[in-house]
Design a protein around this motif. Structure first.
Motif, short mmCIF file in Angstrom:
data_model
loop_
_atom_site.label_atom_id
_atom_site.label_comp_id
_atom_site.label_asym_id
_atom_site.label_seq_id
_atom_site.Cartn_x
_atom_site.Cartn_y
_atom_site.Cartn_z
N LYS A 27 0.86 -1.08 0.07
CA LYS A 27 0.00 0.07 0.00
C LYS A 27 0.95 1.23 0.15
CE LYS A 27 -3.72 -2.50 2.12
NZ LYS A 27 -4.80 -2.36 3.16
N GLN A 28 1.69 1.18 -0.65
CA GLN A 28 2.80 2.30 -1.00
C GLN A 28 2.40 3.36 -2.19
OE1 GLN A 28 6.26 0.03 -1.19
NE2 GLN A 28 6.93 0.33 0.82
N TRP A 29 1.33 4.10 -1.87
CA TRP A 29 0.72 4.68 -3.05
C TRP A 29 1.59 5.92 -3.51
CZ3 TRP A 29 -2.02 0.77 -3.19
CH2 TRP A 29 -3.18 0.15 -2.21
N GLU A 30 1.96 6.63 -2.37
CA GLU A 30 2.78 7.70 -2.69
C GLU A 30 4.22 7.38 -3.74
OE1 GLU A 30 3.26 11.47 -3.48
OE2 GLU A 30 1.28 10.83 -2.45
N GLN A 31 4.96 6.16 -3.14
CA GLN A 31 5.79 5.69 -3.72
C GLN A 31 5.82 5.45 -5.05
OE1 GLN A 31 4.89 5.07 -0.72
NE2 GLN A 31 6.83 4.73 0.51
N ALA A 32 4.56 4.68 -5.40
CA ALA A 32 4.12 4.27 -6.83
C ALA A 32 3.98 5.59 -7.79
CB ALA A 32 2.80 3.52 -6.74
N LYS A 33 3.18 6.52 -7.29
CA LYS A 33 3.02 7.70 -7.92
C LYS A 33 4.59 8.41 -8.28
CE LYS A 33 0.98 12.32 -7.81
NZ LYS A 33 0.24 13.32 -6.89
N ALA A 35 7.07 6.76 -8.54
CA ALA A 35 8.15 5.73 -9.46
C ALA A 35 7.34 6.08 -11.06
CB ALA A 35 7.76 4.52 -9.11
N GLY A 36 6.23 6.68 -11.10
CA GLY A 36 5.53 7.02 -12.30
C GLY A 36 4.58 6.01 -12.93
N VAL A 37 3.80 5.68 -11.90
CA VAL A 37 2.88 4.67 -12.20
C VAL A 37 1.81 5.32 -13.22
CG1 VAL A 37 1.17 5.16 -9.98
CG2 VAL A 37 1.31 2.64 -11.26
N MET A 38 1.66 6.64 -12.96
CA MET A 38 0.59 7.09 -13.95
C MET A 38 0.95 7.49 -15.19
SD MET A 38 -1.86 7.20 -11.73
CE MET A 38 -3.09 8.25 -12.16
N ASP A 39 2.24 7.19 -15.42
CA ASP A 39 2.85 7.39 -16.75
C ASP A 39 2.71 6.00 -17.51
OD1 ASP A 39 3.62 9.77 -16.25
OD2 ASP A 39 5.49 9.22 -15.73
N CYS A 40 2.17 4.99 -16.89
CA CYS A 40 2.36 3.56 -17.73
C CYS A 40 0.93 3.68 -18.68
CB CYS A 40 1.84 2.51 -16.59
SG CYS A 40 1.57 0.96 -17.39
N VAL A 41 1.22 3.32 -19.79
CA VAL A 41 0.29 3.19 -20.77
C VAL A 41 -0.51 2.01 -20.93
CG1 VAL A 41 1.27 4.98 -22.27
CG2 VAL A 41 2.01 2.61 -22.73
N LEU A 42 -0.20 1.03 -19.87
CA LEU A 42 -1.02 -0.29 -19.85
C LEU A 42 -1.08 -1.19 -21.10
CD1 LEU A 42 -4.15 1.08 -18.01
CD2 LEU A 42 -2.06 0.07 -17.21
N CYS A 43 0.32 -1.20 -21.73
CA CYS A 43 0.46 -1.96 -22.75
C CYS A 43 0.66 -3.25 -22.59
CB CYS A 43 1.71 -1.43 -23.49
SG CYS A 43 3.40 -1.77 -22.67
N GLY A 44 1.06 -3.80 -21.24
CA GLY A 44 1.24 -5.01 -20.81
C GLY A 44 2.45 -5.76 -21.34
N THR A 45 3.07 -5.17 -21.92
CA THR A 45 4.57 -6.08 -22.28
C THR A 45 5.45 -6.52 -20.93
OG1 THR A 45 5.84 -3.72 -22.30
CG2 THR A 45 4.97 -4.76 -24.25
N CYS A 46 5.16 -5.96 -19.87
CA CYS A 46 5.97 -6.20 -18.43
C CYS A 46 5.38 -7.51 -18.09
CB CYS A 46 6.01 -5.04 -17.66
SG CYS A 46 3.97 -4.47 -17.23
N SER A 47 4.06 -7.75 -18.14
CA SER A 47 3.30 -8.89 -17.66
C SER A 47 3.75 -10.16 -18.56
CB SER A 47 2.06 -8.75 -17.34
OG SER A 47 1.68 -8.20 -16.37
N TYR A 48 3.83 -9.71 -19.87
CA TYR A 48 3.97 -10.54 -21.06
C TYR A 48 5.34 -11.34 -20.91
CZ TYR A 48 4.40 -12.90 -25.58
OH TYR A 48 4.82 -13.93 -26.58
N PHE A 49 6.23 -10.41 -20.57
CA PHE A 49 7.80 -10.46 -20.84
C PHE A 49 8.33 -11.30 -19.27
CE2 PHE A 49 12.40 -9.86 -20.31
CZ PHE A 49 12.77 -10.44 -21.56
#
Length: 81
Positions: A27-33, A35-49
């Motif tokens: 639950k580290q919401w601020e750290q995620a923000k 780290a750029g989580v809102m910049d993610c375009v949800l392409c899914g390559t990370c999960s696929y790879f």
């Protein structure tokens, strides 16, 4: 996470996606923000790879919803103060 760095090298936005499931788990919401989580375009390559089969994209989606919710709350509090 094996810390192989594959998700980092393949991320089109230059993020470190391996961090996001941990941020969500703890639950580290601020750290995620930060780290750029809102910049993610949800392409899914990370999960696929991911050789570990981590649900990175799912964690990112949940983080984006939570960060958006918290930002909306902050905005509402400022407007009502």
């Amino acid at each position: 996470c094996l810390r192989c760095g594959g998700c980092v090298s393949i991320c089109p936005m230059g993020l470190a996606p391996y961090q996001f499931p941990t941020f969500y788990q703890f639950k580290q919401w601020e750290q995620a923000k930060e780290a750029g989580v809102m910049d993610c375009v949800l392409c899914g390559t990370c999960s696929y790879f991911c050789p570990s089969g981590r649900q990175v994209l799912t964690a990112i989606k949940m983080l984006k919803m939570k960060v958006t919710e918290l930002e909306a709350r902050k905005k509402l509090l400022k407007e009502t103060a």
